[in-house]
Design an enzyme around this catalytic site. Structure first.
Site, PDB file in Angstrom:
ATOM      1  N   ASN A  10      43.982 -46.048   3.970  1.00  0.00           N
ATOM      2  CA  ASN A  10      45.111 -46.339   3.248  1.00  0.00           C
ATOM      3  C   ASN A  10      45.772 -47.438   3.332  1.00  0.00           C
ATOM      4  O   ASN A  10      46.835 -47.346   4.370  1.00  0.00           O
ATOM      5  CB  ASN A  10      45.938 -45.136   3.048  1.00  0.00           C
ATOM      6  CG  ASN A  10      46.985 -44.904   1.934  1.00  0.00           C
ATOM      7  OD1 ASN A  10      47.175 -46.198   1.147  1.00  0.00           O
ATOM      8  ND2 ASN A  10      47.747 -44.112   2.004  1.00  0.00           N
ATOM      9  N   TRP A  11      45.805 -48.506   2.905  1.00  0.00           N
ATOM     10  CA  TRP A  11      46.427 -49.840   3.118  1.00  0.00           C
ATOM     11  C   TRP A  11      47.624 -50.005   2.597  1.00  0.00           C
ATOM     12  O   TRP A  11      48.569 -50.789   2.835  1.00  0.00           O
ATOM     13  CB  TRP A  11      45.566 -51.030   2.759  1.00  0.00           C
ATOM     14  CG  TRP A  11      44.473 -51.348   3.654  1.00  0.00           C
ATOM     15  CD1 TRP A  11      44.039 -50.846   4.588  1.00  0.00           C
ATOM     16  CD2 TRP A  11      43.476 -52.656   3.255  1.00  0.00           C
ATOM     17  NE1 TRP A  11      42.866 -51.470   5.234  1.00  0.00           N
ATOM     18  CE2 TRP A  11      42.398 -52.507   4.432  1.00  0.00           C
ATOM     19  CE3 TRP A  11      43.340 -53.492   2.428  1.00  0.00           C
ATOM     20  CZ2 TRP A  11      41.566 -53.475   4.470  1.00  0.00           C
ATOM     21  CZ3 TRP A  11      42.197 -54.349   2.490  1.00  0.00           C
ATOM     22  CH2 TRP A  11      41.344 -54.296   3.417  1.00  0.00           C
ATOM     23  N   LYS A  12      48.287 -48.968   1.863  1.00  0.00           N
ATOM     24  CA  LYS A  12      49.469 -48.765   1.299  1.00  0.00           C
ATOM     25  C   LYS A  12      49.625 -50.499   0.477  1.00  0.00           C
ATOM     26  O   LYS A  12      48.758 -50.864  -0.146  1.00  0.00           O
ATOM     27  CB  LYS A  12      50.659 -48.478   2.186  1.00  0.00           C
ATOM     28  CG  LYS A  12      50.093 -47.067   2.860  1.00  0.00           C
ATOM     29  CD  LYS A  12      51.148 -46.417   3.412  1.00  0.00           C
ATOM     30  CE  LYS A  12      50.695 -45.117   4.059  1.00  0.00           C
ATOM     31  NZ  LYS A  12      51.797 -44.329   4.690  1.00  0.00           N
ATOM     32  N   HIS A  93      49.745 -38.400  -2.732  1.00  0.00           N
ATOM     33  CA  HIS A  93      50.231 -38.769  -1.426  1.00  0.00           C
ATOM     34  C   HIS A  93      51.691 -38.578  -1.591  1.00  0.00           C
ATOM     35  O   HIS A  93      52.583 -38.837  -2.473  1.00  0.00           O
ATOM     36  CB  HIS A  93      49.912 -40.325  -1.514  1.00  0.00           C
ATOM     37  CG  HIS A  93      50.482 -40.759   0.100  1.00  0.00           C
ATOM     38  ND1 HIS A  93      51.556 -41.050   0.481  1.00  0.00           N
ATOM     39  CD2 HIS A  93      49.525 -41.083   1.129  1.00  0.00           C
ATOM     40  CE1 HIS A  93      51.419 -41.551   1.800  1.00  0.00           C
ATOM     41  NE2 HIS A  93      50.237 -41.266   2.430  1.00  0.00           N
ATOM     42  N   GLU A 162      48.288 -33.938   5.035  1.00  0.00           N
ATOM     43  CA  GLU A 162      49.086 -34.896   5.796  1.00  0.00           C
ATOM     44  C   GLU A 162      50.615 -34.221   5.873  1.00  0.00           C
ATOM     45  O   GLU A 162      51.272 -34.380   4.914  1.00  0.00           O
ATOM     46  CB  GLU A 162      49.190 -36.185   4.897  1.00  0.00           C
ATOM     47  CG  GLU A 162      47.870 -36.660   4.857  1.00  0.00           C
ATOM     48  CD  GLU A 162      48.060 -38.496   4.726  1.00  0.00           C
ATOM     49  OE1 GLU A 162      47.727 -39.069   5.418  1.00  0.00           O
ATOM     50  OE2 GLU A 162      48.773 -38.555   3.576  1.00  0.00           O
ATOM     51  N   GLY A 168      53.553 -42.067   9.880  1.00  0.00           N
ATOM     52  CA  GLY A 168      54.307 -43.238  10.133  1.00  0.00           C
ATOM     53  C   GLY A 168      55.273 -42.966  11.214  1.00  0.00           C
ATOM     54  O   GLY A 168      56.055 -43.548  11.519  1.00  0.00           O
ATOM     55  N   SER A 206      49.951 -40.480  11.497  1.00  0.00           N
ATOM     56  CA  SER A 206      50.000 -41.137  12.883  1.00  0.00           C
ATOM     57  C   SER A 206      48.723 -41.128  13.583  1.00  0.00           C
ATOM     58  O   SER A 206      48.634 -40.776  14.875  1.00  0.00           O
ATOM     59  CB  SER A 206      51.092 -40.609  13.545  1.00  0.00           C
ATOM     60  OG  SER A 206      52.388 -40.906  13.034  1.00  0.00           O
ATOM     61  N   GLY A 227      46.621 -44.660   7.850  1.00  0.00           N
ATOM     62  CA  GLY A 227      47.602 -45.579   7.200  1.00  0.00           C
ATOM     63  C   GLY A 227      47.797 -46.798   8.102  1.00  0.00           C
ATOM     64  O   GLY A 227      46.921 -47.596   8.160  1.00  0.00           O
ATOM     65  N   GLY A 228      48.825 -46.755   9.026  1.00  0.00           N
ATOM     66  CA  GLY A 228      49.178 -47.848   9.856  1.00  0.00           C
ATOM     67  C   GLY A 228      47.981 -48.509  10.730  1.00  0.00           C
ATOM     68  O   GLY A 228      47.767 -49.611  10.872  1.00  0.00           O
TER      69      GLY A 228
HETATM   70  P1  PGA Z   1      50.080 -43.317   9.074  1.00  0.00           P
HETATM   71  O1  PGA Z   1      49.971 -43.041   7.252  1.00  0.00           O
HETATM   72  O2  PGA Z   1      48.814 -43.129   9.244  1.00  0.00           O
HETATM   73  O3  PGA Z   1      50.835 -44.826   8.821  1.00  0.00           O
HETATM   74  O4  PGA Z   1      50.986 -42.362   9.583  1.00  0.00           O
HETATM   75  C1  PGA Z   1      49.095 -41.873   6.755  1.00  0.00           C
HETATM   76  C2  PGA Z   1      49.281 -41.891   5.321  1.00  0.00           C
HETATM   77  O5  PGA Z   1      50.516 -42.119   4.805  1.00  0.00           O
HETATM   78  O6  PGA Z   1      48.244 -41.621   4.824  1.00  0.00           O
END
Ligand code: PGA
Length: 245
Positions: A10-12, A93, A162, A168, A206, A227-228
């Site tokens: 998920n590149w956001k 999300h 999640e 994050g 995370s 995500g990150g």
């Molecule tokens: P994160 O985000 O891996 O940066 O915690 C995950 C997400 O929001 O899908």
């Protein structure tokens, strides 16, 4: 067993086309050594150009509107995202729930529209820290599942657990806790619709190079929503190429 895991990036709202295409080029060149099935969910603005150029990569979108067409400035429908080669759409999300007030009623319509477009929804659920502290996590997840998932659907869906406090933050639940929750989700969705019995339940929040190995080695974690750690090629590649023991 390895092939059964699904890893979703998920590149956001990150990357311009140049960096995104460098990333996809690197992934494409390593495809043979990648052990797990993966999907990349770029910002909508980048999907069509990326999917034309990298037609061996499976792409997904991060959200959609529930209507097919209409006066909804700034939005994209599931049918439009299918039209630019998306196969999956993330929905529910916690950032959409928080910043756009998306609730169960809206998400129910979104999931329906994604399924009707013959795409696969990746439905995100999770509790915030106050729900967790009160010991209400399961109750909260039950509410998110029973009020949103269609009862008569025969098509594939994916669930991503999640916890909001893990996104994050660098914090994650213990693997035993994730396993317990995933088994709980499995039992709930099977009761909603027996067709959901083989649904993949991913974990997100995370995820990094180290903890991904622990998560992927668990039989009840069917994949990851990243995500990150999906923004750095080397980190994401090491998650993708991890071989389950
Ligand atoms: P994160 O985000 O891996 O940066 O915690 C995950 C997400 O929001 O899908």
């Amino acid at each position: 067993m390895n092939k059964d895991k699904l890893i979703v990036a998920n590149w956001k709202m990150n990357f311009l086309y140049n960096n995104a295409s460098i990333f996809c080029k690197k992934i494409s060149s390593k495809r043979k050594s990648i052990k797990n099935k993966f999907i990349i969910c770029p910002p909508t603005a980048l999907i069509s150009k990326l999917s034309l150029r990298f037609n061996k990569i499976t792409f997904g979108a991060q959200d959609c509107h529930y209507e097919k067409f209409g006066a909804f400035t700034g939005d994209n429908s599931a049918a439009m995202l299918k039209n630019i080669n998306c196969k999956y759409i993330i929905t529910g999300h916690s950032e959409r729930r928080k910043f756009y007030n998306e609730n169960n009623v809206i998400l129910k319509k979104k999931i329906k529209s994604i399924i009707n477009a013959n795409l696969v929804p990746i439905f995100c659920i999770g509790e915030d820290i106050s729900v967790k502290r009160k010991g209400n996590t399961k109750k909260h997840l039950l509410n998110q599942l029973i009020n949103v998932l269609p009862k008569n659907n025969k098509k594939k869906i994916v669930i991503a657990y999640e916890p909001i406090w893990a996104i994050g933050s660098g914090k994650t639940p213990k693997i035993e806790e994730i396993e317990e929750i995933n088994l709980y989700i499995k039992s709930v969705i099977r009761k909603i619709n027996t067709n959901y019995k083989n649904t993949k339940i991913l974990y997100g929040g995370s995820v990094n190079k180290e903890n991904s190995k622990i998560f992927l080695n668990n039989n009840n974690v069917n994949g990851l929503l990243v995500g990150g750690s999906s923004l750095d090629f080397n980190t994401f590649y090491s998650i993708l190429s991890y071989k389950i023991l």
